[in-house]
Design a protein around this motif. Structure first.
Motif, mmCIF file in Angstrom:
data_model
loop_
_atom_site.group_PDB
_atom_site.id
_atom_site.type_symbol
_atom_site.label_atom_id
_atom_site.label_comp_id
_atom_site.label_asym_id
_atom_site.label_seq_id
_atom_site.Cartn_x
_atom_site.Cartn_y
_atom_site.Cartn_z
ATOM 1 N N GLU A 38 -25.272 6.932 54.076
ATOM 2 C CA GLU A 38 -24.084 6.312 53.510
ATOM 3 C C GLU A 38 -22.855 6.880 54.208
ATOM 4 O O GLU A 38 -22.891 7.950 54.779
ATOM 5 C CB GLU A 38 -24.021 6.593 52.006
ATOM 6 C CG GLU A 38 -25.185 6.022 51.224
ATOM 7 C CD GLU A 38 -25.069 6.321 49.740
ATOM 8 O OE1 GLU A 38 -24.004 6.022 49.165
ATOM 9 O OE2 GLU A 38 -26.024 6.859 49.182
ATOM 10 N N GLY A 50 -12.465 9.976 47.458
ATOM 11 C CA GLY A 50 -13.862 9.758 47.068
ATOM 12 C C GLY A 50 -14.350 10.706 46.000
ATOM 13 O O GLY A 50 -15.429 10.499 45.427
ATOM 14 N N ASP A 52 -15.925 13.692 43.736
ATOM 15 C CA ASP A 52 -17.149 14.499 43.766
ATOM 16 C C ASP A 52 -18.221 13.885 44.657
ATOM 17 O O ASP A 52 -18.945 14.606 45.358
ATOM 18 C CB ASP A 52 -17.702 14.671 42.350
ATOM 19 C CG ASP A 52 -16.806 15.519 41.466
ATOM 20 O OD1 ASP A 52 -15.944 16.245 42.015
ATOM 21 O OD2 ASP A 52 -16.957 15.456 40.227
ATOM 22 N N ALA A 53 -18.336 12.556 44.638
ATOM 23 C CA ALA A 53 -19.371 11.891 45.437
ATOM 24 C C ALA A 53 -19.122 12.104 46.930
ATOM 25 O O ALA A 53 -20.061 12.371 47.695
ATOM 26 C CB ALA A 53 -19.411 10.401 45.120
ATOM 27 N N ALA A 54 -17.859 12.019 47.339
ATOM 28 C CA ALA A 54 -17.528 12.216 48.751
ATOM 29 C C ALA A 54 -17.754 13.663 49.163
ATOM 30 O O ALA A 54 -18.252 13.934 50.268
ATOM 31 C CB ALA A 54 -16.085 11.810 49.003
ATOM 32 N N GLU A 56 -19.900 15.720 47.870
ATOM 33 C CA GLU A 56 -21.350 15.938 47.938
ATOM 34 C C GLU A 56 -21.933 15.366 49.228
ATOM 35 O O GLU A 56 -22.754 16.011 49.901
ATOM 36 C CB GLU A 56 -22.027 15.300 46.727
ATOM 37 C CG GLU A 56 -23.515 15.558 46.671
ATOM 38 C CD GLU A 56 -24.163 15.003 45.409
ATOM 39 O OE1 GLU A 56 -25.412 15.068 45.325
ATOM 40 O OE2 GLU A 56 -23.443 14.508 44.518
ATOM 41 N N LYS A 57 -21.507 14.152 49.611
ATOM 42 C CA LYS A 57 -21.986 13.557 50.861
ATOM 43 C C LYS A 57 -21.612 14.422 52.060
ATOM 44 O O LYS A 57 -22.427 14.671 52.952
ATOM 45 C CB LYS A 57 -21.381 12.160 51.043
ATOM 46 C CG LYS A 57 -21.928 11.088 50.128
ATOM 47 C CD LYS A 57 -21.223 9.772 50.419
ATOM 48 C CE LYS A 57 -21.625 8.686 49.445
ATOM 49 N NZ LYS A 57 -20.886 7.428 49.692
ATOM 50 N N ASP A 59 -20.858 17.593 52.094
ATOM 51 C CA ASP A 59 -21.557 18.875 52.032
ATOM 52 C C ASP A 59 -22.989 18.735 52.541
ATOM 53 O O ASP A 59 -23.473 19.570 53.320
ATOM 54 C CB ASP A 59 -21.543 19.391 50.596
ATOM 55 C CG ASP A 59 -22.111 20.798 50.479
ATOM 56 O OD1 ASP A 59 -21.771 21.647 51.321
ATOM 57 O OD2 ASP A 59 -22.902 21.044 49.549
ATOM 58 N N GLN A 60 -23.674 17.668 52.119
ATOM 59 C CA GLN A 60 -25.043 17.442 52.573
ATOM 60 C C GLN A 60 -25.092 17.197 54.077
ATOM 61 O O GLN A 60 -25.951 17.735 54.786
ATOM 62 C CB GLN A 60 -25.651 16.256 51.821
ATOM 63 C CG GLN A 60 -25.913 16.530 50.351
ATOM 64 C CD GLN A 60 -26.448 15.316 49.613
ATOM 65 O OE1 GLN A 60 -26.444 14.202 50.132
ATOM 66 N NE2 GLN A 60 -26.905 15.524 48.384
ATOM 67 N N LYS A 154 -7.847 12.993 40.882
ATOM 68 C CA LYS A 154 -8.116 11.800 40.065
ATOM 69 C C LYS A 154 -6.799 11.307 39.475
ATOM 70 O O LYS A 154 -5.925 12.115 39.127
ATOM 71 C CB LYS A 154 -9.083 12.130 38.924
ATOM 72 C CG LYS A 154 -10.460 12.583 39.362
ATOM 73 C CD LYS A 154 -11.314 12.950 38.143
ATOM 74 C CE LYS A 154 -12.664 13.492 38.562
ATOM 75 N NZ LYS A 154 -13.465 13.937 37.368
ATOM 76 N N THR A 207 -11.753 23.323 47.535
ATOM 77 C CA THR A 207 -12.092 22.567 46.335
ATOM 78 C C THR A 207 -12.027 23.452 45.091
ATOM 79 O O THR A 207 -12.258 24.659 45.155
ATOM 80 C CB THR A 207 -13.478 21.931 46.454
ATOM 81 O OG1 THR A 207 -14.432 22.927 46.847
ATOM 82 C CG2 THR A 207 -13.471 20.806 47.490
#
Length: 303
Positions: A38, A50, A52-54, A56-57, A59-60, A154, A207
């Protein structure tokens, strides 16, 4: 996660700070599409927007890249060799809180405010760690101000104090430079706060999960290596959650907005007039806040 912005061919690029070096996100995404999956955020504002989702992406993706490349990979850059930009490049709003440390209010003989004193700066004041700051021709009294910056993550409107910090993406350092003669010329402070490059920001955007309690952080300012300010955010009159909540009662905060939370005692303005020595050509100013790294800039005479 610790993010920074570096300049490459005139453009702002996103970097992730790791133990092995700074990951050049755009280059890694371009050359390693098998890892991207993604869409990976390519700018600091894409990460902030984005949420938390951004994070996490990213970071992964960073972990995967580090697992498959060596320490001398072209994707891992030497931070010392980078030209850094402001860690938040295009905030929608720059909101500042004045007289927000008790001892600072006392040193300037100002009354303790009953409500946060708000003013604003503009994007022309932004620059990065390591950049030279021009001392404007129209002032002889440029002062340093070490400050913690809140970066909104946010949309926030009418947010309760108890929920306010959940709307924060992260934190960074700023030097809220102030031309005191211009600032005090009228009752409005804006002129003395909004000269070019008067808000060096960074070096990192960290963060919120890595910071913990923002109301208990060590704050320092050094000029040419000598400590001028040394305090703690616990001396704030209005804490971070109170500030975010208060501002949100009056205007909508959006992701990427930044809030400068005030400076502690030790500024030049707080000295007796005969002992006030304002910043001059060649002075090196470092802002250091616990967990946020060191922001250093040199003052230079404006051409």
């Amino acid at each position: 996660m610790k993010l920074l912005t570096f300049i490459n061919n005139g453009d702002y690029q996103l970097g992730v700070v790791t133990d092995q070096g700074v990951l050049d996100v755009a280059s890694a995404v371009r050359d390693l599409p098998m890892l991207s999956g993604e869409s990976i955020p390519l700018t600091v504002h894409e990460v902030i927007d984005g949420g938390d989702a951004a994070v996490e992406k990213l970071d992964q993706f960073t972990s995967q890249v580090l697992e498959m490349v060596s320490d001398d990979s072209s994707y891992l850059l030497d931070e010392v060799k980078l030209t850094l930009g402001p860690c938040v490049t295009h905030p929608n709003k720059i909101i500042c809180v004045g007289l927000n440390y008790r001892k600072h209010a006392e040193e300037t003989n100002a009354a303790i405010p009953q409500y946060p004193i708000l003013f604003n700066k503009f994007n022309n004041t932004l620059t990065g760690h390591g950049d030279d700051i021009p001392l404007p021709k129209v002032t002889t009294k440029v002062d340093y101000e070490a400050e913690l910056v809140i970066v909104i993550g946010k949309t926030a409107k009418y947010v309760a104090k108890e929920d306010a910090l959940s709307h924060v993406f992260g934190y960074c350092n700023v030097n809220d430079l102030s031309a005191r003669d211009l600032q005090m010329r009228t009752q409005q402070w804006l002129l003395g706060k909004s000269c070019d490059k008067f808000s060096p920001l960074g070096p990192y955007l960290v963060t919120a999960d890595e910071i913990g309690n923002p109301n208990d952080l060590d704050v320092k300012c050094l000029v040419n290596g000598a400590v001028r300010q040394h305090s703690n955010t616990s001396d704030m009159i209005f804490y971070c959650d109170e500030i975010v909540s208060y501002i949100s009662q009056h205007m909508t905060l959006v992701p990427g907005d930044i809030i400068l939370t005030g400076t502690p005692e030790g500024v030049v303005l707080g000295y007796p007039e005969d002992k006030q020595v304002y910043l001059k050509d060649g002075d090196i100013v470092t802002i250091e806040i616990e967990k946020l790294g060191k922001l250093t800039n040199r003052m230079v005479t404006e051409n």
